[in-house]
Write a protein that holds these residues in place. Structure first.
Motif, PDB file in Angstrom:
ATOM      1  N   LEU A 210       0.863  -1.187   0.000  1.00 48.88           N
ATOM      2  CA  LEU A 210       0.000   0.000   0.000  1.00 48.88           C
ATOM      3  C   LEU A 210       0.899   1.236   0.000  1.00 48.88           C
ATOM      4  CD1 LEU A 210      -2.936   1.047   0.158  1.00 48.88           C
ATOM      5  CD2 LEU A 210      -2.670   1.107   2.641  1.00 48.88           C
ATOM      6  N   ASN A 211       0.695   2.111  -0.973  1.00 46.66           N
ATOM      7  CA  ASN A 211       1.577   3.273  -1.161  1.00 46.66           C
ATOM      8  C   ASN A 211       0.933   4.550  -0.649  1.00 46.66           C
ATOM      9  OD1 ASN A 211       3.512   1.659  -2.653  1.00 46.66           O
ATOM     10  ND2 ASN A 211       2.053   1.707  -4.345  1.00 46.66           N
ATOM     11  N   PHE A 212       1.710   5.283   0.131  1.00 46.45           N
ATOM     12  CA  PHE A 212       1.257   6.549   0.706  1.00 46.45           C
ATOM     13  C   PHE A 212       1.976   7.718   0.027  1.00 46.45           C
ATOM     14  CE2 PHE A 212      -0.288   3.658   3.745  1.00 46.45           C
ATOM     15  CZ  PHE A 212      -1.133   4.313   4.640  1.00 46.45           C
ATOM     16  N   ASP A 213       1.368   8.884   0.161  1.00 47.05           N
ATOM     17  CA  ASP A 213       2.073  10.092  -0.236  1.00 47.05           C
ATOM     18  C   ASP A 213       3.297  10.242   0.668  1.00 47.05           C
ATOM     19  OD1 ASP A 213       2.697  12.361  -1.581  1.00 47.05           O
ATOM     20  OD2 ASP A 213       1.148  13.619  -0.662  1.00 47.05           O
ATOM     21  N   PHE A 214       4.306  10.938   0.196  1.00 45.29           N
ATOM     22  CA  PHE A 214       5.524  11.090   0.985  1.00 45.29           C
ATOM     23  C   PHE A 214       6.071  12.498   0.825  1.00 45.29           C
ATOM     24  CE2 PHE A 214       6.392   9.015  -3.074  1.00 45.29           C
ATOM     25  CZ  PHE A 214       7.298   9.896  -3.669  1.00 45.29           C
ATOM     26  N   ASN A 215       6.925  12.880   1.728  1.00 45.92           N
ATOM     27  CA  ASN A 215       7.596  14.170   1.657  1.00 45.92           C
ATOM     28  C   ASN A 215       8.957  14.010   0.990  1.00 45.92           C
ATOM     29  OD1 ASN A 215       5.492  15.459   3.062  1.00 45.92           O
ATOM     30  ND2 ASN A 215       6.373  14.860   5.026  1.00 45.92           N
ATOM     31  N   ILE A 216       9.488  15.118   0.528  1.00 46.60           N
ATOM     32  CA  ILE A 216      10.803  15.116  -0.107  1.00 46.60           C
ATOM     33  C   ILE A 216      11.732  16.079   0.634  1.00 46.60           C
ATOM     34  CG2 ILE A 216      12.095  15.762  -2.177  1.00 46.60           C
ATOM     35  CD1 ILE A 216      10.644  13.201  -2.573  1.00 46.60           C
ATOM     36  N   ASP A 217      12.898  15.573   0.993  1.00 47.28           N
ATOM     37  CA  ASP A 217      13.962  16.410   1.530  1.00 47.28           C
ATOM     38  C   ASP A 217      14.796  16.882   0.347  1.00 47.28           C
ATOM     39  OD1 ASP A 217      15.884  17.678   2.991  1.00 47.28           O
ATOM     40  OD2 ASP A 217      16.863  15.853   3.720  1.00 47.28           O
ATOM     41  N   ALA A 218      14.577  18.115  -0.091  1.00 49.23           N
ATOM     42  CA  ALA A 218      15.212  18.648  -1.299  1.00 49.23           C
ATOM     43  C   ALA A 218      16.250  19.704  -0.939  1.00 49.23           C
ATOM     44  CB  ALA A 218      14.141  19.249  -2.208  1.00 49.23           C
ATOM     45  N   PRO A 219      17.157  20.019  -1.868  1.00 52.38           N
ATOM     46  CA  PRO A 219      18.125  21.085  -1.621  1.00 52.38           C
ATOM     47  C   PRO A 219      17.433  22.400  -1.261  1.00 52.38           C
ATOM     48  CG  PRO A 219      18.728  19.845  -3.579  1.00 52.38           C
ATOM     49  CD  PRO A 219      17.369  19.365  -3.164  1.00 52.38           C
ATOM     50  N   LYS A 220      18.031  23.148  -0.398  1.00 46.48           N
ATOM     51  CA  LYS A 220      17.457  24.399   0.069  1.00 46.48           C
ATOM     52  C   LYS A 220      17.160  25.322  -1.106  1.00 46.48           C
ATOM     53  CE  LYS A 220      18.206  28.088   3.460  1.00 46.48           C
ATOM     54  NZ  LYS A 220      19.146  28.644   4.474  1.00 46.48           N
ATOM     55  N   GLY A 221      15.977  25.920  -1.088  1.00 43.42           N
ATOM     56  CA  GLY A 221      15.589  26.856  -2.135  1.00 43.42           C
ATOM     57  C   GLY A 221      14.904  26.212  -3.323  1.00 43.42           C
ATOM     58  N   THR A 222      14.723  24.865  -3.313  1.00 43.49           N
ATOM     59  CA  THR A 222      14.047  24.172  -4.420  1.00 43.49           C
ATOM     60  C   THR A 222      12.579  24.588  -4.479  1.00 43.49           C
ATOM     61  OG1 THR A 222      15.508  22.258  -4.193  1.00 43.49           O
ATOM     62  CG2 THR A 222      13.484  21.943  -5.441  1.00 43.49           C
ATOM     63  N   HIS A 223      12.121  24.990  -5.665  1.00 40.41           N
ATOM     64  CA  HIS A 223      10.737  25.421  -5.824  1.00 40.41           C
ATOM     65  C   HIS A 223       9.777  24.252  -5.591  1.00 40.41           C
ATOM     66  CE1 HIS A 223       7.084  27.067  -7.724  1.00 40.41           C
ATOM     67  NE2 HIS A 223       7.636  28.259  -7.485  1.00 40.41           N
ATOM     68  N   LYS A 224       8.595  24.560  -5.073  1.00 35.61           N
ATOM     69  CA  LYS A 224       7.598  23.532  -4.766  1.00 35.61           C
ATOM     70  C   LYS A 224       7.242  22.706  -6.006  1.00 35.61           C
ATOM     71  CE  LYS A 224       2.999  22.844  -2.782  1.00 35.61           C
ATOM     72  NZ  LYS A 224       1.796  23.488  -2.200  1.00 35.61           N
ATOM     73  N   SER A 225       7.186  23.338  -7.169  1.00 39.70           N
ATOM     74  CA  SER A 225       6.836  22.620  -8.393  1.00 39.70           C
ATOM     75  C   SER A 225       7.874  21.557  -8.731  1.00 39.70           C
ATOM     76  CB  SER A 225       6.693  23.602  -9.560  1.00 39.70           C
ATOM     77  OG  SER A 225       7.926  24.253  -9.825  1.00 39.70           O
ATOM     78  N   LYS A 226       9.149  21.859  -8.458  1.00 37.97           N
ATOM     79  CA  LYS A 226      10.213  20.892  -8.714  1.00 37.97           C
ATOM     80  C   LYS A 226      10.161  19.752  -7.693  1.00 37.97           C
ATOM     81  CE  LYS A 226      12.239  22.761 -12.282  1.00 37.97           C
ATOM     82  NZ  LYS A 226      11.233  23.801 -12.577  1.00 37.97           N
ATOM     83  N   ILE A 227       9.752  20.034  -6.479  1.00 34.16           N
ATOM     84  CA  ILE A 227       9.594  18.982  -5.470  1.00 34.16           C
ATOM     85  C   ILE A 227       8.485  18.036  -5.888  1.00 34.16           C
ATOM     86  CG2 ILE A 227       8.902  18.512  -3.095  1.00 34.16           C
ATOM     87  CD1 ILE A 227      10.337  21.081  -2.269  1.00 34.16           C
ATOM     88  N   GLU A 228       7.371  18.597  -6.382  1.00 33.66           N
ATOM     89  CA  GLU A 228       6.270  17.747  -6.847  1.00 33.66           C
ATOM     90  C   GLU A 228       6.683  16.938  -8.072  1.00 33.66           C
ATOM     91  OE1 GLU A 228       3.370  17.213  -5.278  1.00 33.66           O
ATOM     92  OE2 GLU A 228       4.299  18.448  -3.712  1.00 33.66           O
ATOM     93  N   LEU A 229       7.480  17.540  -8.946  1.00 34.79           N
ATOM     94  CA  LEU A 229       7.968  16.832 -10.123  1.00 34.79           C
ATOM     95  C   LEU A 229       8.908  15.690  -9.719  1.00 34.79           C
ATOM     96  CD1 LEU A 229       8.100  16.534 -13.167  1.00 34.79           C
ATOM     97  CD2 LEU A 229       9.849  18.344 -13.215  1.00 34.79           C
ATOM     98  N   SER A 230       9.715  15.931  -8.701  1.00 37.71           N
ATOM     99  CA  SER A 230      10.608  14.871  -8.222  1.00 37.71           C
ATOM    100  C   SER A 230       9.801  13.702  -7.656  1.00 37.71           C
ATOM    101  CB  SER A 230      11.577  15.425  -7.166  1.00 37.71           C
ATOM    102  OG  SER A 230      10.916  15.715  -5.941  1.00 37.71           O
ATOM    103  N   LYS A 231       8.670  13.995  -7.019  1.00 39.23           N
ATOM    104  CA  LYS A 231       7.801  12.926  -6.522  1.00 39.23           C
ATOM    105  C   LYS A 231       7.288  12.069  -7.673  1.00 39.23           C
ATOM    106  CE  LYS A 231       5.841  14.968  -2.301  1.00 39.23           C
ATOM    107  NZ  LYS A 231       4.568  15.335  -1.647  1.00 39.23           N
ATOM    108  N   GLU A 232       6.870  12.721  -8.757  1.00 39.83           N
ATOM    109  CA  GLU A 232       6.370  11.983  -9.917  1.00 39.83           C
ATOM    110  C   GLU A 232       7.460  11.098 -10.505  1.00 39.83           C
ATOM    111  OE1 GLU A 232       3.618  13.917 -12.743  1.00 39.83           O
ATOM    112  OE2 GLU A 232       4.099  15.768 -11.671  1.00 39.83           O
TER     113      GLU A 232
END
Length: 305
Positions: A210-232
């Protein structure tokens, strides 16, 4: 046949010159099992062993507590005895296996964070079932061609929705696997210990994923759109993600400038992906602990149904 009609209290009906029998009007008063004999003298039995077990114990058809495979096996033979069936030629062609998990908070928190079940090409997205209010039922696609359907929901909400017995001391999340097209299996073969163990193992093998949504620990200053893209990219991979945004560009849903930025990020993903680390949410951690405890408890004997 006469024995079944008598012991199951079936009512005779006639339609288009054919006679058939069923217990439709009284089934909910006698444990919830539908029992019918059609015009071809074929017997159909459909219902919840869990509810029937509760009915025999308490007189009420409930299924919000624990119920094991061992109890299911005992209950099916009690049903056969009580209703006058001959089990030798009875065939199982559809069944559900599930488990109730208790939490000390509203399980909508879990439902809001669940994404899918399975992995790779077998991954199936869980959708909100619009037939129920307040988004408290999730299910995989359930068209007629689907052999297996997975479902998770707020058990107390379901009970309340059906005006059943209400418990207020717990919050119950229900997970279910529905096997809709079963290869011909005789009832007596289905309820052997060997087959019940197989059914149990398949159930847990699926719900382990069963897969859940998860958070991303990204480099400081990474835009939210890029964080969501990294999730995809982590969830679906490079090519499916690229295909999605190429299609959006063709449909004029995104601009050329936005697409160029997305394509650049995707092209560099294999190099930069190590800078993006998955962090499980608190909800997932709570779920995983509860699920693990219930799985361990039930695999010692038989899983809940």
């Amino acid at each position: 046949m006469k024995n079944i009609i008598t012991k199951s209290r079936l009512t005779v009906h006639e339609k288009d010159g054919f006679r058939f029998y069923e217990n439709g009007k009284i089934k909910d008063l006698e444990g919830g099992f539908y029992i019918g004999i059609d015009k071809n003298n074929t017997l159909k039995v459909e219902g919840s062993l869990h509810k029937y077990h509760s009915f025999l114990k308490t007189g009420k058809s409930s299924n919000f507590d624990s119920f094991t495979m061992h109890q299911a096996k005992e209950t099916i033979f009690k049903l056969i005895e009580n209703k006058g069936f001959e089990p030798l030629n009875m065939v199982v062609n559809h069944y559900e296996v599930g488990m109730n998990l208790n939490f000390d908070f509203d399980v909508i928190e879990i439902l809001n964070n669940v994404h899918s079940i399975g992995e790779g090409i077998t991954e199936k997205k869980l959708y909100i079932n619009p037939q129920y209010r307040k988004e408290r039922v999730l299910t995989t696609e359930r068209d007629n061609n689907k052999k297996v359907v997975f479902k998770t929901y707020d058990k107390l909400f379901e009970i309340k929705n059906k005006r059943g017995i209400i418990r207020t001391d717990v919050n119950i999340l229900r997970i279910e696997s529905e096997l809709r097209k079963v290869e011909k299996t005789y009832l007596l073969d289905f309820f052997t210990d060997t087959n019940l163990t197989k059914v149990r193992n398949v159930f847990f093998n699926k719900w382990d994923k069963l897969n859940f949504d998860f958070n991303i620990d990204a480099p400081k200053g990474t835009h939210k759109s890029k964080i969501e893209l990294s999730k995809e990219l982590m969830r679906y991979g490079i090519e499916p993600t690229r295909k999605k945004y190429n299609n959006l560009l063709k449909e004029n849903a995104i601009t050329i400038k936005i697409h160029r930025s997305i394509e650049s990020f995707i092209s560099n993903w294999n190099t930069n992906k190590y800078d993006y680390k998955i962090q499980n949410t608190l909800i997932y951690t709570i779920w995983a602990k509860c699920y693990s405890v219930e799985k361990q408890r039930n695999t010692q004997n038989y899983c809940n149904v």
